[in-house]
Enzyme design. Sequence first.
Site, mmCIF file in Angstrom:
data_model
loop_
_atom_site.group_PDB
_atom_site.id
_atom_site.type_symbol
_atom_site.label_atom_id
_atom_site.label_comp_id
_atom_site.label_asym_id
_atom_site.label_seq_id
_atom_site.Cartn_x
_atom_site.Cartn_y
_atom_site.Cartn_z
ATOM 1 N N GLN A 1 -6.821 -0.708 5.413
ATOM 2 C CA GLN A 1 -7.374 -1.377 6.591
ATOM 3 C C GLN A 1 -8.807 -1.851 6.377
ATOM 4 O O GLN A 1 -9.299 -2.659 7.156
ATOM 5 C CB GLN A 1 -7.313 -0.453 7.817
ATOM 6 C CG GLN A 1 -5.906 -0.101 8.256
ATOM 7 C CD GLN A 1 -5.141 -1.286 8.867
ATOM 8 O OE1 GLN A 1 -5.718 -2.341 9.166
ATOM 9 N NE2 GLN A 1 -3.844 -1.115 9.052
ATOM 10 N N SER B 1 -3.506 -3.710 0.428
ATOM 11 C CA SER B 1 -2.286 -4.491 0.616
ATOM 12 C C SER B 1 -2.635 -5.902 1.081
ATOM 13 O O SER B 1 -3.513 -6.072 1.933
ATOM 14 C CB SER B 1 -1.472 -3.774 1.695
ATOM 15 O OG SER B 1 -0.190 -4.299 1.786
ATOM 16 N N CYS C 1 4.188 1.848 12.000
ATOM 17 C CA CYS C 1 5.127 2.556 11.130
ATOM 18 C C CYS C 1 5.753 3.738 11.845
ATOM 19 O O CYS C 1 6.779 4.231 11.423
ATOM 20 C CB CYS C 1 4.406 3.042 9.885
ATOM 21 S SG CYS C 1 3.562 1.708 9.057
ATOM 22 N N ALA D 1 0.818 -1.219 0.000
ATOM 23 C CA ALA D 1 0.000 0.000 0.000
ATOM 24 C C ALA D 1 0.849 1.265 0.000
ATOM 25 O O ALA D 1 0.421 2.294 -0.531
ATOM 26 C CB ALA D 1 -0.946 -0.006 1.185
HETATM 27 N N1 PMP Z 1 -1.949 2.639 4.741
HETATM 28 C C1 PMP Z 1 -2.473 2.189 5.881
HETATM 29 C C2 PMP Z 1 -3.773 2.747 6.360
HETATM 30 C C3 PMP Z 1 -1.811 1.203 6.605
HETATM 31 O O1 PMP Z 1 -2.339 0.770 7.748
HETATM 32 C C4 PMP Z 1 -0.588 0.693 6.116
HETATM 33 C C5 PMP Z 1 0.177 -0.356 6.882
HETATM 34 N N2 PMP Z 1 0.584 0.056 8.163
HETATM 35 C C6 PMP Z 1 -0.077 1.206 4.914
HETATM 36 C C7 PMP Z 1 -0.798 2.173 4.258
HETATM 37 C C8 PMP Z 1 1.198 0.697 4.337
HETATM 38 O O2 PMP Z 1 0.994 -0.573 3.782
HETATM 39 P P1 PMP Z 1 2.178 -1.497 3.287
HETATM 40 O O3 PMP Z 1 2.769 -2.075 4.525
HETATM 41 O O4 PMP Z 1 1.514 -2.536 2.437
HETATM 42 O O5 PMP Z 1 3.133 -0.673 2.524
#
Ligand code: PMP
Length: 402
Positions: free
Chosen positions: A185, A205, A330, A77
């Site tokens: 999500q 994702s 993150c 994502a």
């Molecule tokens: N957007 C949201 C709302 C997420 O929760 C996350 C994952 N923490 C991401 C983007 C990033 O996704 P990915 O780990 O697949 O890069």
Amino acid sequence: MIEQEQKSIYLDYNATTPCDPRVVEAMLPWFYENPGNAASRTHAIGWKAEEAVKNARKQIANFIEVESNEIVFTSGATESNNLAIKGIYEQYQTKGNHIITLTTEHKAVLDPLKKLETMGAEVTYLDVKPDGLVDLKKLENTITKKTIMVAIMWANNETGVLQNMKSIGEICTKKNIFFFSDATQAVGKIKTHPKELGIDLMSFSAHKMYGPKGVGALYISNKIKVAEQMNGGGHERGFRSGTLNVPGIVGFGKAAEIAIEEMEKNATELKTLRDQLENTLLEKIELSSVNGHQTQRLFHVCNMAFKFIDGEDLMSTFNQRLAVSSGSACTSASIEPSHVLIGMGLSNHLAQASIRFSLGKFTTREEIEEVVKTITAGVKHLRERSPVWEMYQNGVDVDGFL
Ligand code: PMP
């Protein structure tokens, strides 16, 4: 039940979900037995890989009710968000340079937007209401002649709050601007059909829906174009070059197929467990509260504040027995209070006193009972050692100390 080496209880499904064993099984033949590159046109081994990708694309397209050629595979994502945001800006900046988003978006939306600001974009970051929802009037009034896109996530990763997607879509359609949603999500948890709601681009994702890590997708409506961000080979109709992750994509497709069958059942069961967790904690722990809209949120997420304690300290009392999060994974390297909770108007103290529990389809009732005991004991332990708590117990007005 997911048991780690230290017998942790895993309640961090919003950070990532375990890969469903049926997904792993579907992926396995694509590592060794079928090694083809889906872009190899000169032999049957390549065609076989291409066929597998085609099938997975169809499974995913069916799942969100779009056309197969509206799905672009990415590495996750984060990449999908970058492609959507930077791609739209680059493609349509001559029409306008203004983009509207929320302060409570994921960093994978906020950071690409910050990058665009250094390149001449004007970005409005709207605060949300205390329940986490955007004020629709405010959103509409922020749109100007220069606005080209609204970027609003479907479900918040920290609170689970679900935005009013239909109304936002109607505003964007009326004003003739693009609506991009990071639905990472929401996809796999609730019905997410972008076309019904006027969403032009939607990221998601695999690893948030019991698929593998490192593979994601961007839905791009056939009616629009985005400027590619990765050059070299012209894969994915030129939108995203790079050899496709065939095992990952096959797993993603399988995860979508399973989600179609199981989503409703998971929702009912998880809501019961989440409510049990939340209601028992609210009942047992004085001055505890739920962050975000009480009903308009994902059924498996519960973000709670326990006044007078620090979320990080609370986690240290579990000694790794519970895997939960005190903010989004993150940003967990940072000790700043969550920007999402602050964006909803929580004080620094309450934001730092918050914990996110995110349940999943492998969570059991026994685990929830254990979590309740552990959290209750942890909060009690910390409060007993807190001078401010003691002052509060003695009737002192302590808000100035928090
Ligand atoms: N957007 C949201 C709302 C997420 O929760 C996350 C994952 N923490 C991401 C983007 C990033 O996704 P990915 O780990 O697949 O890069």
